[in-house]
Design a protein around this motif. Structure first.
Motif, PDB file in Angstrom:
ATOM      1  N   GLY A  77      -2.452  -8.632 -56.807  1.00 42.59           N
ATOM      2  CA  GLY A  77      -2.598  -9.573 -55.714  1.00 42.59           C
ATOM      3  C   GLY A  77      -1.549 -10.663 -55.648  1.00 42.59           C
ATOM      4  O   GLY A  77      -1.556 -11.459 -54.720  1.00 42.59           O
ATOM      5  N   ASP A  78      -0.637 -10.712 -56.628  1.00 45.78           N
ATOM      6  CA  ASP A  78       0.311 -11.821 -56.691  1.00 45.78           C
ATOM      7  C   ASP A  78       1.095 -12.014 -55.394  1.00 45.78           C
ATOM      8  O   ASP A  78       1.160 -13.117 -54.872  1.00 45.78           O
ATOM      9  N   ASN A  79       1.738 -10.960 -54.902  1.00 45.58           N
ATOM     10  CA  ASN A  79       2.507 -11.105 -53.664  1.00 45.58           C
ATOM     11  C   ASN A  79       2.124 -10.027 -52.647  1.00 45.58           C
ATOM     12  O   ASN A  79       2.893  -9.689 -51.776  1.00 45.58           O
ATOM     13  N   LEU A  80       0.908  -9.536 -52.766  1.00 41.55           N
ATOM     14  CA  LEU A  80       0.402  -8.515 -51.856  1.00 41.55           C
ATOM     15  C   LEU A  80      -0.392  -9.185 -50.746  1.00 41.55           C
ATOM     16  O   LEU A  80      -1.241 -10.029 -51.006  1.00 41.55           O
ATOM     17  N   ILE A  81      -0.075  -8.843 -49.511  1.00 44.18           N
ATOM     18  CA  ILE A  81      -0.867  -9.340 -48.393  1.00 44.18           C
ATOM     19  C   ILE A  81      -1.379  -8.152 -47.585  1.00 44.18           C
ATOM     20  O   ILE A  81      -0.772  -7.093 -47.575  1.00 44.18           O
ATOM     21  N   ALA A  82      -2.516  -8.359 -46.942  1.00 48.28           N
ATOM     22  CA  ALA A  82      -3.102  -7.325 -46.094  1.00 48.28           C
ATOM     23  C   ALA A  82      -3.023  -7.798 -44.646  1.00 48.28           C
ATOM     24  O   ALA A  82      -3.360  -8.944 -44.345  1.00 48.28           O
ATOM     25  N   VAL A  83      -2.571  -6.918 -43.779  1.00 48.66           N
ATOM     26  CA  VAL A  83      -2.382  -7.272 -42.368  1.00 48.66           C
ATOM     27  C   VAL A  83      -3.249  -6.369 -41.491  1.00 48.66           C
ATOM     28  O   VAL A  83      -3.317  -5.159 -41.706  1.00 48.66           O
ATOM     29  N   PHE A  84      -3.898  -6.985 -40.516  1.00 46.19           N
ATOM     30  CA  PHE A  84      -4.680  -6.240 -39.533  1.00 46.19           C
ATOM     31  C   PHE A  84      -3.773  -5.868 -38.359  1.00 46.19           C
ATOM     32  O   PHE A  84      -3.267  -6.761 -37.674  1.00 46.19           O
ATOM     33  N   PRO A  85      -3.537  -4.583 -38.109  1.00 45.63           N
ATOM     34  CA  PRO A  85      -2.697  -4.200 -36.970  1.00 45.63           C
ATOM     35  C   PRO A  85      -3.398  -4.473 -35.641  1.00 45.63           C
ATOM     36  O   PRO A  85      -4.621  -4.574 -35.579  1.00 45.63           O
ATOM     37  N   LYS A 115      -4.000 -17.462 -52.077  1.00 45.70           N
ATOM     38  CA  LYS A 115      -3.671 -18.871 -51.854  1.00 45.70           C
ATOM     39  C   LYS A 115      -2.471 -19.320 -52.696  1.00 45.70           C
ATOM     40  O   LYS A 115      -1.593 -20.041 -52.201  1.00 45.70           O
ATOM     41  N   GLU A 116      -2.397 -18.915 -53.947  1.00 42.90           N
ATOM     42  CA  GLU A 116      -1.278 -19.326 -54.810  1.00 42.90           C
ATOM     43  C   GLU A 116       0.055 -18.797 -54.280  1.00 42.90           C
ATOM     44  O   GLU A 116       1.062 -19.502 -54.290  1.00 42.90           O
ATOM     45  N   HIS A 117       0.054 -17.552 -53.828  1.00 46.22           N
ATOM     46  CA  HIS A 117       1.272 -16.960 -53.263  1.00 46.22           C
ATOM     47  C   HIS A 117       1.674 -17.708 -51.998  1.00 46.22           C
ATOM     48  O   HIS A 117       2.850 -18.040 -51.800  1.00 46.22           O
ATOM     49  N   LEU A 118       0.703 -18.011 -51.147  1.00 49.11           N
ATOM     50  CA  LEU A 118       0.958 -18.745 -49.916  1.00 49.11           C
ATOM     51  C   LEU A 118       1.597 -20.100 -50.220  1.00 49.11           C
ATOM     52  O   LEU A 118       2.629 -20.458 -49.647  1.00 49.11           O
ATOM     53  N   GLN A 119       1.013 -20.833 -51.132  1.00 47.29           N
ATOM     54  CA  GLN A 119       1.530 -22.163 -51.459  1.00 47.29           C
ATOM     55  C   GLN A 119       2.914 -22.092 -52.098  1.00 47.29           C
ATOM     56  O   GLN A 119       3.788 -22.906 -51.795  1.00 47.29           O
ATOM     57  N   LYS A 120       3.122 -21.103 -52.948  1.00 49.17           N
ATOM     58  CA  LYS A 120       4.423 -20.951 -53.617  1.00 49.17           C
ATOM     59  C   LYS A 120       5.531 -20.690 -52.590  1.00 49.17           C
ATOM     60  O   LYS A 120       6.604 -21.297 -52.646  1.00 49.17           O
ATOM     61  N   VAL A 121       5.277 -19.787 -51.652  1.00 55.74           N
ATOM     62  CA  VAL A 121       6.284 -19.464 -50.636  1.00 55.74           C
ATOM     63  C   VAL A 121       6.566 -20.681 -49.756  1.00 55.74           C
ATOM     64  O   VAL A 121       7.715 -20.964 -49.418  1.00 55.74           O
ATOM     65  N   ALA A 146       8.475 -12.336 -48.149  1.00 60.15           N
ATOM     66  CA  ALA A 146       8.304 -12.529 -49.592  1.00 60.15           C
ATOM     67  C   ALA A 146       7.143 -11.718 -50.150  1.00 60.15           C
ATOM     68  O   ALA A 146       6.812 -11.850 -51.329  1.00 60.15           O
ATOM     69  N   SER A 147       6.554 -10.859 -49.346  1.00 59.49           N
ATOM     70  CA  SER A 147       5.329 -10.162 -49.746  1.00 59.49           C
ATOM     71  C   SER A 147       5.446  -8.654 -49.613  1.00 59.49           C
ATOM     72  O   SER A 147       6.263  -8.142 -48.855  1.00 59.49           O
ATOM     73  N   ARG A 148       4.573  -7.983 -50.358  1.00 60.10           N
ATOM     74  CA  ARG A 148       4.357  -6.552 -50.151  1.00 60.10           C
ATOM     75  C   ARG A 148       3.191  -6.427 -49.177  1.00 60.10           C
ATOM     76  O   ARG A 148       2.149  -7.024 -49.388  1.00 60.10           O
ATOM     77  N   VAL A 149       3.386  -5.676 -48.113  1.00 60.25           N
ATOM     78  CA  VAL A 149       2.385  -5.601 -47.046  1.00 60.25           C
ATOM     79  C   VAL A 149       1.536  -4.343 -47.177  1.00 60.25           C
ATOM     80  O   VAL A 149       2.058  -3.238 -47.314  1.00 60.25           O
TER      81      VAL A 149
END
Length: 197
Positions: free
Chosen positions: A110-118, A155-161, A180-183
């Motif tokens: 989960g460190d730099n992984l984000i999930a996106v709703f198409p 949240k940590e990844h969001l704040q770091k970026v 900065a993320s893996r989608v």
């Protein structure tokens, strides 16, 4: 499990629709809080936020910090759902979101992984469907083009970026997060009420 963060400016009517689809997730205990970071609305956005029980942040003095300030206010969850007013997540989104978070935390990715709703269209006809497929293909090929889509980010990844660099506009900040993320693309979809993608 999830805090919703909505960046808003003069979008009280669209906000009502977006908040209404978050209610079932709140009732199920998946959505812990809603934070509305306002960039200087002159309409009834604050009234809508108050009526819904959302936390309201007035970032009108410096809209560039609305996203960072909103992320700080998301105190009840490790995962943040970034969603814009007018985005209407389709039925069952919360189940898929919860499954994604559980899997990401279980395998510790989960460190730099984000999930996106198409997105999907509500228009009929083959031309509309082809247009939508092209939009989704563009988002997958050029992930920063998906900046308007709802996404789950740790949240940590969001704040770091957000701490790194000098992106000024909301769009630039979200594009930076995407780069900065893996989608991971979710199966659930979103439609937009009265806005462009």
């Amino acid at each position: 499990m999830i805090s919703a963060l909505i960046l808003s400016k003069n979008s009280e009517h669209q906000l009502v629709h977006t908040l209404s689809v978050l209610v079932p997730a709140s009732a199920e205990g998946i959505l812990k809080e809603v934070v509305i970071a306002d960039e200087g609305s002159a309409d009834g956005t604050e009234v809508v936020a108050d009526a819904s029980g959302a936390h309201f942040i007035d970032a009108s003095a410096d809209p560039a910090i609305a996203l960072a300030e909103g992320a700080k206010k998301c105190a009840r969850s490790n995962w943040v759902l970034l969603i814009r007013p007018g985005a209407i997540l389709q039925t069952g989104w919360q189940t898929e979101a919860a499954a994604f978070i559980e899997r990401a935390e279980r395998v510790r990715t989960g460190d730099n992984l984000i999930a996106v709703f198409p997105s999907r269209t509500e228009e009929f006809g083959s031309a509309a469907q082809i247009r939508q497929k092209l939009i989704n293909a563009k988002h997958r090929a050029l992930k920063s083009s998906a900046h308007a889509l709802p996404m789950l980010v740790h949240k940590e990844h969001l704040q770091k970026v957000l701490e790194e660099g000098s992106a000024k506009t909301r769009q630039q900040q979200i594009q930076k997060i995407l780069r900065a993320s893996r989608v991971h693309w979710l199966n659930g979809t979103v439609v937009f009420q009265n806005s462009t993608r």
